[in-house]
Write a protein that holds these residues in place. Structure first.
Motif, mmCIF file in Angstrom:
data_model
loop_
_atom_site.group_PDB
_atom_site.id
_atom_site.type_symbol
_atom_site.label_atom_id
_atom_site.label_comp_id
_atom_site.label_asym_id
_atom_site.label_seq_id
_atom_site.Cartn_x
_atom_site.Cartn_y
_atom_site.Cartn_z
ATOM 1 N N SER A 122 -17.825 -52.942 27.830
ATOM 2 C CA SER A 122 -19.230 -52.565 27.996
ATOM 3 C C SER A 122 -19.424 -51.339 28.874
ATOM 4 C CB SER A 122 -20.031 -53.738 28.565
ATOM 5 O OG SER A 122 -19.500 -54.133 29.818
ATOM 6 N N GLU A 123 -18.500 -51.067 29.782
ATOM 7 C CA GLU A 123 -18.668 -49.898 30.647
ATOM 8 C C GLU A 123 -18.593 -48.595 29.854
ATOM 9 O OE1 GLU A 123 -15.723 -49.525 33.718
ATOM 10 O OE2 GLU A 123 -14.086 -49.829 32.322
ATOM 11 N N ASN A 124 -17.983 -48.611 28.678
ATOM 12 C CA ASN A 124 -17.954 -47.444 27.791
ATOM 13 C C ASN A 124 -18.961 -47.563 26.647
ATOM 14 O OD1 ASN A 124 -15.815 -45.771 28.923
ATOM 15 N ND2 ASN A 124 -14.500 -47.511 28.476
ATOM 16 N N GLU A 159 -26.671 -57.221 26.992
ATOM 17 C CA GLU A 159 -26.107 -56.461 28.108
ATOM 18 C C GLU A 159 -24.665 -56.904 28.371
ATOM 19 O OE1 GLU A 159 -27.787 -59.204 31.782
ATOM 20 O OE2 GLU A 159 -28.891 -57.412 31.201
ATOM 21 N N ASN A 160 -23.877 -55.982 28.922
ATOM 22 C CA ASN A 160 -22.484 -56.238 29.298
ATOM 23 C C ASN A 160 -21.648 -56.815 28.154
ATOM 24 O OD1 ASN A 160 -22.903 -55.333 31.994
ATOM 25 N ND2 ASN A 160 -23.927 -57.261 32.409
ATOM 26 N N TYR A 202 -22.922 -49.828 26.190
ATOM 27 C CA TYR A 202 -24.295 -49.814 26.679
ATOM 28 C C TYR A 202 -24.429 -50.337 28.103
ATOM 29 C CZ TYR A 202 -25.428 -48.962 21.799
ATOM 30 O OH TYR A 202 -25.492 -48.422 20.543
ATOM 31 N N GLY A 203 -23.303 -50.733 28.729
ATOM 32 C CA GLY A 203 -23.343 -51.188 30.120
ATOM 33 C C GLY A 203 -24.217 -52.413 30.294
ATOM 34 N N ASN A 204 -25.036 -52.370 31.328
ATOM 35 C CA ASN A 204 -25.870 -53.540 31.646
ATOM 36 C C ASN A 204 -27.240 -53.494 30.967
ATOM 37 O OD1 ASN A 204 -27.093 -51.562 33.118
ATOM 38 N ND2 ASN A 204 -26.877 -52.556 35.098
ATOM 39 N N ILE A 264 -15.986 -57.094 32.889
ATOM 40 C CA ILE A 264 -15.275 -55.955 32.300
ATOM 41 C C ILE A 264 -13.774 -56.226 32.262
ATOM 42 C CG2 ILE A 264 -14.670 -53.521 32.639
ATOM 43 C CD1 ILE A 264 -17.595 -53.174 33.670
#
Length: 162
Positions: free
Chosen positions: A132-134, A146-147, A136-138, A30
């Motif tokens: 990615s935290e805002n 992912e990420n 689809y994340g993991n 991130i």
């Protein structure tokens, strides 16, 4: 019996270490994504208005209408949008091309778009980019690994105040 307990303890320790290691890798990813986004915006949009909100950046590309309403939480908006993965080299593969009426601020959209659209005006064309935290994340979602940081090219075609 003693060896079995030792094996269970070692297995539990290995699992805990793997979880901490994975969490550290995600945090570092991130941080890298945020740096890539900042570098990309500085290199390509230094002369443009950039609206930032807690890890989400909206770059205003076209804003020709003056005195028109801005999107507020709870409003519905008709959008034309294209979504791209985003990496160290900037925008990557397109994974979405869509248009439709979306309600902003209540979870109809992923968090980065939900928050990134707040304050956008009718007729505004912008890019909204976030880590990615805002997004689809993991989780892998469709063509998005992912990420993965995301970039959306959006045009606000209509706003219905709610």
């Amino acid at each position: 019996m003693m060896y079995r307990r030792l094996l269970i303890l070692l297995t539990a320790l290995a699992a805990a270490f793997a979880a901490v290691s994975c969490e550290t890798e995600v945090r570092e990813a991130i941080i890298n994504q945020d740096k890539w986004i900042d570098d990309y915006l500085q290199a390509n949009f230094a002369d443009r208005e950039v609206v930032r909100d807690r890890g989400i950046s909206r770059v205003v590309l076209v804003d020709t209408l003056v005195g028109v309403p801005a999107i507020e939480k709870g409003d519905s908006t008709y959008l034309y949008l294209a979504g791209y993965t985003f990496g160290q080299g900037g925008p990557g593969n397109r994974f979405a091309l869509d248009s439709g009426m979306f309600r902003v601020g209540n979870g109809d959209l992923i968090q980065g778009l939900d928050r990134g659209l707040i304050g956008a005006h009718l007729g505004q064309e912008a890019i909204i980019v976030f880590s990615s935290e805002n997004g689809y994340g993991n989780q892998q979602v469709g063509l998005v690994p992912e990420n993965t940081a995301l970039l959306f090219d959006v045009l606000v075609a209509a706003i219905k105040k709610n």
